[in-house]
Write a protein that holds these residues in place. Sequence first.
Motif, PDB file in Angstrom:
ATOM      1  N   GLY A  23       0.813  -1.211   0.000  1.00 49.24           N
ATOM      2  CA  GLY A  23       0.000   0.000   0.000  1.00 49.24           C
ATOM      3  C   GLY A  23       0.845   1.258   0.000  1.00 49.24           C
ATOM      4  O   GLY A  23       2.075   1.220   0.023  1.00 49.24           O
ATOM      5  N   ASP A  24       0.166   2.412  -0.042  1.00 46.78           N
ATOM      6  CA  ASP A  24       0.851   3.703  -0.099  1.00 46.78           C
ATOM      7  C   ASP A  24       1.886   3.734  -1.222  1.00 46.78           C
ATOM      8  O   ASP A  24       2.996   4.262  -1.056  1.00 46.78           O
ATOM      9  N   ASP A  25       1.524   3.132  -2.361  1.00 47.29           N
ATOM     10  CA  ASP A  25       2.388   3.133  -3.549  1.00 47.29           C
ATOM     11  C   ASP A  25       3.741   2.485  -3.292  1.00 47.29           C
ATOM     12  O   ASP A  25       4.735   2.834  -3.943  1.00 47.29           O
ATOM     13  N   THR A  26       3.803   1.543  -2.359  1.00 49.53           N
ATOM     14  CA  THR A  26       5.080   0.972  -1.931  1.00 49.53           C
ATOM     15  C   THR A  26       5.133  -0.525  -2.181  1.00 49.53           C
ATOM     16  O   THR A  26       4.175  -1.251  -1.904  1.00 49.53           O
ATOM     17  N   VAL A  27       6.287  -0.986  -2.686  1.00 52.69           N
ATOM     18  CA  VAL A  27       6.537  -2.409  -2.881  1.00 52.69           C
ATOM     19  C   VAL A  27       7.870  -2.744  -2.225  1.00 52.69           C
ATOM     20  O   VAL A  27       8.789  -1.914  -2.194  1.00 52.69           O
ATOM     21  N   VAL A  28       7.979  -3.952  -1.671  1.00 50.97           N
ATOM     22  CA  VAL A  28       9.200  -4.362  -0.975  1.00 50.97           C
ATOM     23  C   VAL A  28       9.622  -5.742  -1.458  1.00 50.97           C
ATOM     24  O   VAL A  28       8.805  -6.529  -1.936  1.00 50.97           O
ATOM     25  N   ASP A  77      -1.955  -4.988   0.561  1.00 52.77           N
ATOM     26  CA  ASP A  77      -2.729  -3.812   0.951  1.00 52.77           C
ATOM     27  C   ASP A  77      -3.086  -3.031  -0.299  1.00 52.77           C
ATOM     28  O   ASP A  77      -2.202  -2.609  -1.042  1.00 52.77           O
ATOM     29  N   THR A  78      -4.365  -2.842  -0.544  1.00 52.14           N
ATOM     30  CA  THR A  78      -4.803  -2.063  -1.707  1.00 52.14           C
ATOM     31  C   THR A  78      -5.508  -0.779  -1.286  1.00 52.14           C
ATOM     32  O   THR A  78      -6.214  -0.165  -2.072  1.00 52.14           O
ATOM     33  N   ARG A  79      -5.312  -0.365  -0.037  1.00 54.83           N
ATOM     34  CA  ARG A  79      -5.957   0.868   0.413  1.00 54.83           C
ATOM     35  C   ARG A  79      -5.437   2.064  -0.369  1.00 54.83           C
ATOM     36  O   ARG A  79      -4.270   2.106  -0.750  1.00 54.83           O
ATOM     37  N   GLY A  84      -4.061   2.159  -9.715  1.00 52.37           N
ATOM     38  CA  GLY A  84      -5.307   1.401  -9.616  1.00 52.37           C
ATOM     39  C   GLY A  84      -5.470   0.429 -10.763  1.00 52.37           C
ATOM     40  O   GLY A  84      -5.863  -0.729 -10.572  1.00 52.37           O
ATOM     41  N   GLN A  85      -5.167   0.876 -11.977  1.00 53.33           N
ATOM     42  CA  GLN A  85      -5.254   0.008 -13.155  1.00 53.33           C
ATOM     43  C   GLN A  85      -4.283  -1.162 -13.025  1.00 53.33           C
ATOM     44  O   GLN A  85      -4.626  -2.311 -13.331  1.00 53.33           O
ATOM     45  N   ALA A  86      -3.078  -0.886 -12.540  1.00 54.78           N
ATOM     46  CA  ALA A  86      -2.074  -1.942 -12.405  1.00 54.78           C
ATOM     47  C   ALA A  86      -2.490  -2.991 -11.378  1.00 54.78           C
ATOM     48  O   ALA A  86      -2.299  -4.193 -11.585  1.00 54.78           O
TER      49      ALA A  86
END
Length: 363
Positions: free
Chosen positions: A252-257, A355-357, A327-329
């Motif tokens: 979430g929050d545009d974050t990937v780990v 998380d998709t919030r 959102g599209q991704a």
Amino acid sequence: TPLRYKAVVVDGAGRTASDTAATTAGQPPAPEKPTAKRHHAVVHHRRADGDYDGLLLRTADGTTARFAGRDAYGAFAWITPGPGAGAIRFTVEKDGVPDGPERVLDVAVSGEVWTEQNNTTVLKARPESAYPPRDGTKAVLHYHRPDGDYEGWGLHTWTGSADPPEWNDPVLPVREDPFGLVFEVPLNDGAASLSYILHKGQEKDIPDDEALDFSLYGHEVWRVAGDPTYLTPSPGGAFGLDLRAAEATWIGDDTVVWTGEGSGVASQQLVYATEGDLTIENGALTDEGQWLRLVPTELTEAQRSRYPQYAQASAFRVDPRDRDRVGQALRARLIATQRADNGALLGATGVRIEDTRPEGTGK
């Protein structure tokens, strides 16, 4: 398709003239996709007893190599595959006895693999847990000479070095191990690279100046005399080329780990396709899809609290220029990729969505 034609004309006096021309018809061939430049194939092997004397790498075509290298994982051997090499079948032997089953290293996928005694698993990405954290205070250079002659060889350093030496008083090795000489160079605070020349008097290992970029290869590398490319770490992602796995996590929050950093990695991105599917063929994506560019970031305190298991992970945020397509991704199949500076694919894995919030809502 090449086309050639000839035109002939005859004037009123019966004189002739002619000329030729050529062109092509049809679609031009698709440009070749970039591939990682891997000069060596490296096999790392670990034994529970730590005994690597007499350990040998043997390929299906009869090529052999000693496990002359040592690192935190165990021992490693290397060969130089021919042009266009693909899957290399190999076994590891200890005093002539197989130390496990036959395994495969696919050069199109990875230049290095990690194996273990009597274990069928072949790791295609560096197992970060087996290696110590990066030490940014010094650079460590391992130097191997096939002729075994190390007399008089030293290291001249400048950019990045905390104490650049004079040419005639080079940095000397701190020790010698089964691979060769080991040089350690204290670094300036915040150094991004180290410029260096391996030399013996006026004789240089290679003619050109060299520079170790820490963001690409870390602070410890292994080099073979006369070859400016690093033997290890070789270009490779923090994860292998396997879209069946999901080694990246969207929090979430545009974050990937994900775990680890990879080597030779110049960029990373999230990739999705609105139509069709994404697959890998010959070390490249069959369809490049659409990209969300990623930039390195640090987890916020709220993210660390919510996801303590990722506190030490590498974290990235979607570039602000691409956030309108998040959102599209997330509604499509999403993969994470890492690429070399020439665009070659070094790592590709699925992304697990935790998380998709909407960004910043915390709801």
